[in-house]
Structure formats: C-alpha cells, structure tokens
Design a protein around this motif. Sequence first.
Motif, PDB file in Angstrom:
ATOM      1  N   TYR A 133      10.237   5.314 -79.946  1.00 56.23           N
ATOM      2  CA  TYR A 133       9.333   5.904 -80.929  1.00 56.23           C
ATOM      3  C   TYR A 133       8.799   7.220 -80.380  1.00 56.23           C
ATOM      4  O   TYR A 133       8.645   7.384 -79.171  1.00 56.23           O
ATOM      5  CB  TYR A 133       8.167   4.966 -81.214  1.00 56.23           C
ATOM      6  CG  TYR A 133       8.603   3.610 -81.759  1.00 56.23           C
ATOM      7  CD1 TYR A 133       9.079   3.498 -83.054  1.00 56.23           C
ATOM      8  CD2 TYR A 133       8.525   2.478 -80.969  1.00 56.23           C
ATOM      9  CE1 TYR A 133       9.478   2.265 -83.550  1.00 56.23           C
ATOM     10  CE2 TYR A 133       8.911   1.241 -81.459  1.00 56.23           C
ATOM     11  CZ  TYR A 133       9.390   1.140 -82.758  1.00 56.23           C
ATOM     12  OH  TYR A 133       9.778  -0.060 -83.249  1.00 56.23           O
ATOM     13  N   GLN A 134       8.457   8.103 -81.306  1.00 54.33           N
ATOM     14  CA  GLN A 134       7.962   9.422 -80.921  1.00 54.33           C
ATOM     15  C   GLN A 134       6.575   9.311 -80.278  1.00 54.33           C
ATOM     16  O   GLN A 134       6.236  10.098 -79.396  1.00 54.33           O
ATOM     17  CB  GLN A 134       7.914  10.289 -82.174  1.00 54.33           C
ATOM     18  CG  GLN A 134       7.772  11.764 -81.884  1.00 54.33           C
ATOM     19  CD  GLN A 134       7.771  12.569 -83.173  1.00 54.33           C
ATOM     20  OE1 GLN A 134       8.030  12.038 -84.265  1.00 54.33           O
ATOM     21  NE2 GLN A 134       7.458  13.853 -83.056  1.00 54.33           N
ATOM     22  N   TYR A 135       5.780   8.382 -80.761  1.00 55.48           N
ATOM     23  CA  TYR A 135       4.439   8.183 -80.204  1.00 55.48           C
ATOM     24  C   TYR A 135       4.330   6.758 -79.690  1.00 55.48           C
ATOM     25  O   TYR A 135       5.013   5.865 -80.198  1.00 55.48           O
ATOM     26  CB  TYR A 135       3.367   8.424 -81.274  1.00 55.48           C
ATOM     27  CG  TYR A 135       3.365   9.842 -81.794  1.00 55.48           C
ATOM     28  CD1 TYR A 135       2.760  10.860 -81.042  1.00 55.48           C
ATOM     29  CD2 TYR A 135       3.949  10.161 -83.012  1.00 55.48           C
ATOM     30  CE1 TYR A 135       2.754  12.171 -81.508  1.00 55.48           C
ATOM     31  CE2 TYR A 135       3.947  11.472 -83.487  1.00 55.48           C
ATOM     32  CZ  TYR A 135       3.347  12.476 -82.736  1.00 55.48           C
ATOM     33  OH  TYR A 135       3.341  13.761 -83.184  1.00 55.48           O
ATOM     34  N   PRO A 136       3.467   6.537 -78.713  1.00 56.73           N
ATOM     35  CA  PRO A 136       3.313   5.167 -78.209  1.00 56.73           C
ATOM     36  C   PRO A 136       2.675   4.283 -79.275  1.00 56.73           C
ATOM     37  O   PRO A 136       1.910   4.764 -80.119  1.00 56.73           O
ATOM     38  CB  PRO A 136       2.387   5.347 -77.005  1.00 56.73           C
ATOM     39  CG  PRO A 136       1.622   6.589 -77.287  1.00 56.73           C
ATOM     40  CD  PRO A 136       2.565   7.489 -78.028  1.00 56.73           C
TER      41      PRO A 136
END
Lengths: 229, 229
Positions: free
Chosen positions: A5-8
């Motif tokens: 994923y791009q962000y946690p």
Amino acid sequence: MTFNYQYPRPAVTVDCVVFGFDEGDLKVLLIQRGIEPFKGAWALPGGFVQMDESLDEAARRELGEETGVTDLFLEQLYSFGRVDRDPRERVVSVAYYALINLNEQSIKASSDAANAGWFNLDDVPNLAFDHQTILETGIARIRGKVRYQPIGFELLPEKFKLSQLQHLYEVILACQLDKRNFRKKLLRMKVLEELDEIEKDVAHRAARLYRFDKTKYEDLIKKGFHFDL
Amino acid sequence: MTFNYQYPRPAVTVDCVVFGFDEGDLKVLLIQRGIEPFKGAWALPGGFVQMDESLDEAARRELGEETGVTDLFLEQLYSFGRVDRDPRERVVSVAYYALINLNEQSIKASSDAANAGWFNLDDVPNLAFDHQTILETGIARIRGKVRYQPIGFELLPEKFKLSQLQHLYEVILACQLDKRNFRKKLLRMKVLEELDEIEKDVAHRAARLYRFDKTKYEDLIKKGFHFDL
DNA sequence: GCAAAAGTGTTTCTCGTACACCCATGG
DNA sequence: CCATGGGTGTACGAGAAACACTTTTGC
C-alpha cells in the motif's frame, strides 16, 4: 505473498464482549491466549477482519469459531484505536457485545485458543491489551441499555419466570427491586405473553412462565411506546 | 515508498457528522468532493487515520482542518464496514458526531475541499458513499441521546434563554412542548444557573439568561440523578 | 408441618399533562 | 397602542414507591 500500500495502514480486528447469564450471575466469556503477546493471559475473543466480510460478519464468524454459537444477540459496541493498544503494531479494534442464555445453549468451551471460560463479572483477571477498557465499556453499555431496551430477554431462556427476570435486572443494575412493583410494571406494559405452562419439579409453589412478545413490543413502539425499566 | 503486509488490510478513515444549530434550525456540515469517486457530490467531512494518532485525534484533526473549529463536543458514533461501501477498495470508517453552536463560533467554510456548507436536515442532497446511512445514524443518536444526556447545551451559546433551549428540543425531537411544563421541569432539575443578565435590544420583554452548570450536573449524577427530557 | 419461593392490593405522593392570561419592551 | 415574545399557577390523573401476608409444593 505480501500486500503493498502507498500509505501504512492499521490492522483491523473485532473483539467481542460476550455476556452470559446462568441462573444467578452475569458472566463474561474469556479466552486464554495461546500466543505472544500476552501469551497465557486472558482476553476477549476476537480476530482479524477479512477483506470479504463486513464488521458484523467478522464478529459473528469469530464468535462462531470460538464458541460454536451463531444465533445470538450481537451489537456493535465501540471502536478502540489507541496508537499503542497492541505492542506489536497499530491495530484498530471494533468491539461488539453479545448476549447469550447459558442455560439453553451449550457453549463450545474452547477452540483454537488454549482455553476458554466464563468469568463472574467481579472476578475477572487482568486482561490482555486494552480489553479491560473494552469490557468496562460493554458493562456500561448493557447497564445503560437494559433500562430502555428489552435486551434483558436475550439473556434468559425463551420461557421464564418473572422472578428470573427480576433477578436479572437486579444483577445488571446492581440494585434491589420490589417484587410487587416490578410485576405490576412489567405486566402493565403488555409485552409479556402469559403462558399456560408452569415450572416443574420444584420444592415449592410452581411459578407461571412468560415469554417476551416481540411482535407486540414492536407494535407498541410504533405507537410511541417507550420501554422503561 | 510502499508498505508491505502479510495479509491485506482495509483502509481506516474517520467521518464526522457535524451538527450545528443556528437560532432556529438544526443543520449538518457537508463538503463537496473535489476528487473521484463521487467528484462533485456532497459528503461528510473526514479522512484517513494516521498511524501516530488515535481515532479521536484523527476525528478532531480532520474537523480542525475542514472547519477551523477545534474545541467542540465530539463523540464516537459507530463504525461502518460494509465490504463495498467504497468503490475503490475496502475502507472501514469510524464515524463521529460533533455538536457546535453556530452563533458563537465562526466556521471556516472551506479548506482543501472544493466547497462546504451547512444544510438543513430535511434539505440534504444525495450523499457520497454510505454517508446517508451515517448521517441517519447520527440523527438517530442525538434524537435518542438528547433525552437523557445534557448534550443539547453544546448546540447553544453559553448563555441562553429558556425559549431557545425549548426550541432546540422541539427541533431535535420533532415535537411541540408546553412552555410552562418545560420550564418547570428544567428548573426543577437544578442544573441551570440563573444569570442576572437579560437579553438586550429586543422589541419585546427581555428574557432572562441561563447557563448550564456542569459541576452541579455532575454532582447530581453522583447522587443517582437521571437527566430526563 | 416446615422450608422455600410464588403470588397478590392499597395507600401515598410525586410528577406529567393540559390549559390561558398578563407583562415588558421597542417601534 | 400594538405586536412580539416572556413569564407565571392550578387542577387532575397516572404511575412510582413503600409495605406484609397468604398460597402452593416437595420433602
């Protein structure tokens, strides 16, 4: 295989506060953890939410896996998201509470958890994670809700004596109720069906049995009726 | 940079139902979406939960960013987790509701969102995602809660007239209340501080102002008092 | 006949409800 | 003086609360 994923993202779990009433005491179902962290400690039953199930479905599935019970009253309680509530990583937990009658149902007392058991509410050990807080939230919820919603019946067998119902309320609300006033109030509400049956084989006068009439209750609600104590 | 997990995870967001009362009507704050999906549609303010903030903190931060208001009543409402509630991917949303007095506060009417506005409750457009459901849940919550918790005061200025309070209840509960009975009931509770001030510059007899006394209220609660209507 | 729980009525008092008129102020 | 909202009291009835004895049954 991993997922990127791009962000946690936090992990998302459901935890369940399962209340049971066994002819005298209000109890809660706990599971002894078989793995770290908190290995050996008692905790609320729960687990991760799968991608193909809603939160409600996840709670019901977990409960089925850990107790064998599927047909019970289940309602969302609150979501817990303290950053450090799980020492491993960020976990957001959506808590549910369930009500179950311990006389009628036979509860599978374990599963993949090391152990499981019913604990009297004032005899609960230290719990893993923030499960103590979740449990307290659950207790506060039924204490509050039992007064103005007919959820107490979920904890009793289908057919019950008025004295059982009264005792249930006394335990949950932690107070004494007057027998005559309690009966008058409940019967005046017209939500109980008086059965022809009476209890059997007791060493004293046998009590009449009643059943909660959900249909009548819902009719009354439509007419503006408020269930109250 | 990406983040890798062994199992897939839902994204976690917070969404806020912000109720405001502006001397007559109960309104809700909506944001017009600037991006897909639902670009151009109205939606509840909200956003992703960061890894270093709790759910409450996330809600408060989002609200601050989108309205400029930080000091308001904010409480968790419910968590929504239908599998397909977001067409892009799995998103679990923890919803909050907030109460705000639109007279005292000056609300920043926009931010990074394309547009923002206060909508009368019976004049709300179609909303993005399942925000219609979230809004309805929020409305049901304040309707229920206003009766037995003194949350109505959060929607009024600190100093208010009894008629303002009554009107607030009439709007939220969608009913008519008797002026004399309402006053008697509220004053009998002893949770209102009668101020020496009266309103100014009105073309009729000036009204006495009152203030909700939180300290007195909490004392009464400890003594078993129940706020009711 | 005794132990154990079921079942039943009355009184008192509080509070919810219904209801109508005079008061103060600015324009 | 008029329009506008502020402020007040009473009578009735429903229901909450307090309270003690008789009934039924098994042993």
